[in-house]
Design a protein around this motif. Structure first.
Motif, short mmCIF file in Angstrom:
data_model
loop_
_atom_site.label_atom_id
_atom_site.label_comp_id
_atom_site.label_asym_id
_atom_site.label_seq_id
_atom_site.Cartn_x
_atom_site.Cartn_y
_atom_site.Cartn_z
N VAL A 196 -15.61 -40.04 -48.15
CA VAL A 196 -16.99 -39.81 -48.54
C VAL A 196 -17.49 -38.58 -47.79
O VAL A 196 -17.32 -38.48 -46.57
CB VAL A 196 -17.87 -41.03 -48.20
N ASN A 197 -18.08 -37.63 -48.52
CA ASN A 197 -18.67 -36.43 -47.92
C ASN A 197 -20.17 -36.49 -48.09
O ASN A 197 -20.67 -36.72 -49.19
CB ASN A 197 -18.17 -35.16 -48.62
N VAL A 198 -20.88 -36.26 -46.98
CA VAL A 198 -22.34 -36.21 -46.98
C VAL A 198 -22.76 -34.92 -46.28
O VAL A 198 -22.27 -34.62 -45.19
CB VAL A 198 -22.96 -37.40 -46.21
N VAL A 199 -23.63 -34.15 -46.94
CA VAL A 199 -24.12 -32.89 -46.37
C VAL A 199 -25.64 -32.87 -46.44
O VAL A 199 -26.21 -33.16 -47.49
CB VAL A 199 -23.54 -31.66 -47.12
N GLU A 200 -26.28 -32.54 -45.34
CA GLU A 200 -27.72 -32.34 -45.32
C GLU A 200 -27.94 -30.89 -45.75
O GLU A 200 -27.45 -29.97 -45.10
CB GLU A 200 -28.28 -32.61 -43.92
N GLN A 201 -28.65 -30.69 -46.86
CA GLN A 201 -28.69 -29.38 -47.50
C GLN A 201 -29.29 -28.27 -46.66
O GLN A 201 -28.78 -27.16 -46.67
CB GLN A 201 -29.43 -29.47 -48.82
N LEU A 202 -30.37 -28.54 -45.95
CA LEU A 202 -31.01 -27.45 -45.21
C LEU A 202 -30.22 -27.02 -43.98
O LEU A 202 -30.14 -25.83 -43.68
CB LEU A 202 -32.44 -27.82 -44.81
N SER A 203 -29.63 -27.97 -43.27
CA SER A 203 -28.86 -27.60 -42.08
C SER A 203 -27.46 -27.11 -42.45
O SER A 203 -26.78 -26.51 -41.63
CB SER A 203 -28.75 -28.76 -41.10
N ARG A 204 -27.04 -27.38 -43.69
CA ARG A 204 -25.73 -26.97 -44.18
C ARG A 204 -24.60 -27.56 -43.35
O ARG A 204 -23.56 -26.96 -43.15
CB ARG A 204 -25.59 -25.45 -44.23
N ARG A 205 -24.81 -28.80 -42.88
CA ARG A 205 -23.76 -29.48 -42.14
C ARG A 205 -23.74 -30.94 -42.54
O ARG A 205 -24.71 -31.46 -43.09
CB ARG A 205 -23.91 -29.30 -40.64
N GLY A 206 -22.62 -31.56 -42.29
CA GLY A 206 -22.48 -32.95 -42.66
C GLY A 206 -21.21 -33.53 -42.09
O GLY A 206 -20.67 -33.05 -41.09
N TYR A 207 -20.69 -34.56 -42.78
CA TYR A 207 -19.51 -35.26 -42.29
C TYR A 207 -18.63 -35.72 -43.44
O TYR A 207 -19.11 -36.00 -44.53
CB TYR A 207 -19.92 -36.50 -41.47
N ARG A 208 -17.35 -35.81 -43.13
CA ARG A 208 -16.35 -36.44 -43.99
C ARG A 208 -16.03 -37.77 -43.35
O ARG A 208 -15.67 -37.82 -42.17
CB ARG A 208 -15.09 -35.59 -44.05
N PHE A 209 -16.17 -38.84 -44.11
CA PHE A 209 -15.86 -40.18 -43.61
C PHE A 209 -14.63 -40.69 -44.34
O PHE A 209 -14.58 -40.68 -45.57
CB PHE A 209 -17.04 -41.13 -43.87
N PHE A 210 -13.63 -41.13 -43.57
CA PHE A 210 -12.38 -41.64 -44.12
C PHE A 210 -12.26 -43.11 -43.79
O PHE A 210 -12.55 -43.52 -42.66
CB PHE A 210 -11.19 -40.92 -43.49
N VAL A 230 -25.52 -17.66 -37.70
CA VAL A 230 -26.72 -18.34 -37.23
C VAL A 230 -26.25 -19.42 -36.25
O VAL A 230 -25.48 -20.29 -36.62
CB VAL A 230 -27.50 -18.98 -38.40
N LYS A 231 -26.71 -19.36 -35.03
CA LYS A 231 -26.16 -20.24 -33.99
C LYS A 231 -26.97 -21.49 -33.70
O LYS A 231 -26.71 -22.17 -32.74
CB LYS A 231 -26.02 -19.44 -32.69
N SER A 232 -27.97 -21.81 -34.50
CA SER A 232 -28.79 -22.97 -34.16
C SER A 232 -29.36 -23.58 -35.43
O SER A 232 -28.93 -23.28 -36.54
CB SER A 232 -29.92 -22.54 -33.24
N GLU A 233 -30.38 -24.38 -35.24
CA GLU A 233 -31.07 -24.99 -36.37
C GLU A 233 -31.93 -23.98 -37.13
O GLU A 233 -32.67 -24.37 -38.03
CB GLU A 233 -31.91 -26.19 -35.91
N GLU A 234 -31.81 -22.68 -36.80
CA GLU A 234 -32.45 -21.65 -37.62
C GLU A 234 -31.95 -21.74 -39.06
O GLU A 234 -32.61 -21.28 -39.99
CB GLU A 234 -32.12 -20.25 -37.08
N MET A 235 -30.77 -22.30 -39.22
CA MET A 235 -30.19 -22.46 -40.55
C MET A 235 -31.16 -23.22 -41.45
O MET A 235 -31.31 -22.89 -42.62
CB MET A 235 -28.87 -23.22 -40.46
N ARG A 236 -31.85 -24.21 -40.90
CA ARG A 236 -32.78 -25.01 -41.71
C ARG A 236 -33.91 -24.15 -42.26
O ARG A 236 -34.25 -24.25 -43.44
CB ARG A 236 -33.35 -26.17 -40.90
N SER A 237 -34.50 -23.29 -41.45
CA SER A 237 -35.60 -22.46 -41.96
C SER A 237 -35.09 -21.43 -42.95
O SER A 237 -35.74 -21.16 -43.96
CB SER A 237 -36.38 -21.80 -40.81
N THR A 238 -33.90 -20.88 -42.70
CA THR A 238 -33.31 -19.92 -43.64
C THR A 238 -33.09 -20.60 -45.00
O THR A 238 -33.45 -20.06 -46.04
CB THR A 238 -31.97 -19.39 -43.09
N TRP A 239 -32.51 -21.80 -44.97
CA TRP A 239 -32.22 -22.49 -46.22
C TRP A 239 -33.45 -23.13 -46.86
O TRP A 239 -33.49 -23.34 -48.05
CB TRP A 239 -31.07 -23.48 -46.06
#
Length: 163
Positions: A67-81, A132-141
């Motif tokens: 299962v893959n879940v990604v939070e769209q604004l932070s552009r990060r998530g997890y793969r669950f096996f 982008v080295k931080s949660e700045e990704m959220r504001s960009t996205w």
């Protein structure tokens, strides 16, 4: 401590959408979106099987799932096996549907609850973090997402979806 960390919980809760990969009887991949992904406990996640006869049949023959879940604004998530179990008419089914119905204020015709024992999890991180080295990704996205949403709104104004 279980496999599921507080960050994983936050990503799942924010995302509410995942993509579940199973294997067909002839060994081919099957990928299906699930809009009810939630954390069950520190070692399990679950979703409602609302209308996924292929996913259900695949899991009856082979319980392995990713299962893959990604939070769209932070552009990060997890793969669950892990391994999935199908639940119908039991305590897991009743508790899972109660949670989802309570959160969403809607009821769905649920065929089964898919409860996944998470054996391992891996991070999914956008290559954008090379720049982008931080949660700045959220504001960009957030800005980019607004532009993409406006573009899609123009599309559906001309061609509305009719199920």
């Amino acid at each position: 401590m279980g496999v599921i960390t507080p960050d994983m919980r936050a990503i799942i809760q924010a995302g509410h959408l995942c993509f579940a990969a199973t294997v067909t009887p002839d060994g081919r991949p099957n990928l299906s979106p699930k809009g009810t992904i939630r954390v069950w406990d520190d070692d399990h996640i679950f979703f409602l099987d609302i209308f996924s006869p292929g996913t259900r049949a695949n899991l009856q023959g082979n319980p392995f799932i990713e299962v893959n879940v990604v939070e769209q604004l932070s552009r990060r998530g997890y793969r669950f096996f892990g391994r999935a179990e199908l639940h119908r008419g039991d305590d897991v089914f009743r508790e899972a549907t109660k949670r989802i119905y309570g959160e969403e204020g809607a009821k769905y015709p649920v065929e089964a609850v898919v409860l996944i024992e998470v054996e391992r999890a891996e991070s999914l991180i956008s290559p954008g973090y090379l720049h982008v080295k931080s949660e700045e990704m959220r504001s960009t996205w957030r800005d980019r997402r607004a532009a993409l949403d406006a573009e899609f709104e123009r599309h559906v104004a001309k061609e509305p979806f009719r199920p």
